[in-house]
Write a protein that holds these residues in place. Structure first.
Motif, PDB file in Angstrom:
ATOM      1  N   LEU A 139       0.841  -1.208   0.000  1.00  0.00           N
ATOM      2  CA  LEU A 139       0.000   0.000   0.000  1.00  0.00           C
ATOM      3  C   LEU A 139       0.880   1.264   0.000  1.00  0.00           C
ATOM      4  O   LEU A 139       2.073   1.209   0.260  1.00  0.00           O
ATOM      5  N   ARG A 140       0.231   2.387  -0.249  1.00  0.00           N
ATOM      6  CA  ARG A 140       0.912   3.682  -0.200  1.00  0.00           C
ATOM      7  C   ARG A 140      -0.047   4.718   0.398  1.00  0.00           C
ATOM      8  O   ARG A 140      -0.533   5.628  -0.299  1.00  0.00           O
ATOM      9  N   CYS A 141      -0.314   4.594   1.680  1.00  0.00           N
ATOM     10  CA  CYS A 141      -1.242   5.513   2.347  1.00  0.00           C
ATOM     11  C   CYS A 141      -0.644   6.931   2.336  1.00  0.00           C
ATOM     12  O   CYS A 141       0.566   7.099   2.572  1.00  0.00           O
ATOM     13  N   GLY A 142      -1.509   7.915   2.130  1.00  0.00           N
ATOM     14  CA  GLY A 142      -1.034   9.293   2.036  1.00  0.00           C
ATOM     15  C   GLY A 142      -0.346   9.772   3.299  1.00  0.00           C
ATOM     16  O   GLY A 142       0.562  10.601   3.246  1.00  0.00           O
ATOM     17  N   TYR A 143      -0.738   9.276   4.461  1.00  0.00           N
ATOM     18  CA  TYR A 143      -0.180   9.737   5.733  1.00  0.00           C
ATOM     19  C   TYR A 143       0.928   8.825   6.255  1.00  0.00           C
ATOM     20  O   TYR A 143       1.343   8.946   7.403  1.00  0.00           O
ATOM     21  N   CYS A 144       1.391   7.889   5.431  1.00  0.00           N
ATOM     22  CA  CYS A 144       2.347   6.886   5.927  1.00  0.00           C
ATOM     23  C   CYS A 144       3.566   7.547   6.561  1.00  0.00           C
ATOM     24  O   CYS A 144       4.189   8.418   5.964  1.00  0.00           O
ATOM     25  N   ASP A 145       3.920   7.109   7.769  1.00  0.00           N
ATOM     26  CA  ASP A 145       5.098   7.649   8.456  1.00  0.00           C
ATOM     27  C   ASP A 145       6.238   6.624   8.496  1.00  0.00           C
ATOM     28  O   ASP A 145       7.222   6.828   9.193  1.00  0.00           O
ATOM     29  N   THR A 146       6.078   5.527   7.754  1.00  0.00           N
ATOM     30  CA  THR A 146       7.148   4.517   7.750  1.00  0.00           C
ATOM     31  C   THR A 146       7.541   4.136   6.324  1.00  0.00           C
ATOM     32  O   THR A 146       7.837   2.978   6.038  1.00  0.00           O
ATOM     33  N   ALA A 147       7.557   5.149   5.452  1.00  0.00           N
ATOM     34  CA  ALA A 147       7.935   4.880   4.054  1.00  0.00           C
ATOM     35  C   ALA A 147       9.359   4.335   3.968  1.00  0.00           C
ATOM     36  O   ALA A 147       9.705   3.652   3.004  1.00  0.00           O
ATOM     37  N   TYR A 148      10.174   4.596   4.973  1.00  0.00           N
ATOM     38  CA  TYR A 148      11.543   4.057   4.958  1.00  0.00           C
ATOM     39  C   TYR A 148      11.570   2.529   5.050  1.00  0.00           C
ATOM     40  O   TYR A 148      12.607   1.909   4.822  1.00  0.00           O
TER      41      TYR A 148
END
Ligand code: SF4
Length: 225
Positions: free
Chosen positions: A46-55
């Motif tokens: 997924l690619r949620c707009g608010y994602c804080d763990t894209a790393y």
């Protein structure tokens, strides 16, 4: 963490790709506030707009289940949370969960809710998102998962705005979620003021728990916390 290992040095049924293993305070869900070891698995569909763990979308290191267990044990925790990314995107996650349960920890998993939550050790507490419209990934919710939720599990809505709130309230009522499990409403950090969400919950007399992601109040969005 142990030194990086190459994928082919580890048996296929014993390896997982890990972004980080760290000791922190559980910031949400039923065990909020407890010192907890987090095992963050790499990768997410997924690619949620608010994602804080894209790393955690890529990179990471291959580790054997044995080495993961040793890294966790070094902190002597009571609570262990498997998170991501999307931990269920790696099939050996199921085996890791069982090993952690057998080691005597209280084990939970945080999943985005787009993959089946079946097949896990019965002792695992499942914290499953239902993605709201504001996430941008609402179309990926696997609604069959709702039928699998038990009393000890939790379903979480990250709410970005009033439209998300009304959608979440509709889902709560349509699926009688509060009769199945605990229901968590969490304001999307820096998108919705917690007090607004609190007022809406109270006005509608909803049987849900407000969540504030206390780790963000303690450390901000710093990886490793
Ligand atoms: S499911 Fe979680 S890790 Fe994946 S994009 Fe959404 S918030 Fe990020």
């Amino acid at each position: 963490m142990p030194p990086k290992q190459h994928r082919d040095e580890l048996p296929a049924d014993q390896r997982l790709r890990i972004t980080e293993i760290f000791h922190s305070i559980q910031g949400e869900a039923d065990s909020v506030g407890w010192p907890t070891v987090f095992v963050r698995l790499t990768g997410c569909p997924l690619r949620c707009g608010y994602c804080d763990t894209a790393y955690a979308f890529d990179g990471g290191s291959w580790m054997s289940i044995q080495d993961i267990l040793a890294s966790v044990a070094a902190y002597a925790p009571h609570y262990v949370t498997i998170t991501g990314g999307e931990p269920l995107a790696q099939k050996n996650c199921i085996r890791l969960l069982a090993c952690l349960c057998d080691a005597g920890y209280r084990v939970s998993i945080e999943t985005g809710g787009s993959l089946p939550i079946t097949g896990m050790d019965e002792r695992v507490i499942r914290i499953m998102d239902l993605k709201t419209p504001g996430s941008g990934e609402c179309g990926r919710n696997l609604y069959e998962n709702i039928l699998q939720l038990r009393r000890q599990d939790q379903v979480k809505f990250v709410i970005c705005d009033r439209r998300d709130y009304e959608w979440s309230r509709h889902m709560l009522r349509e699926h009688t979620l509060d009769e199945r499990c605990q229901v968590l409403f969490s304001p999307s950090h820096e998108q919705l003021r917690a007090v607004e969400l609190a007022d809406w919950i109270l006005a509608d007399r909803l049987a849900v728990r407000l969540q504030l992601q206390i780790h963000k109040y303690l450390w901000g969005n710093m990886p490793g916390h």
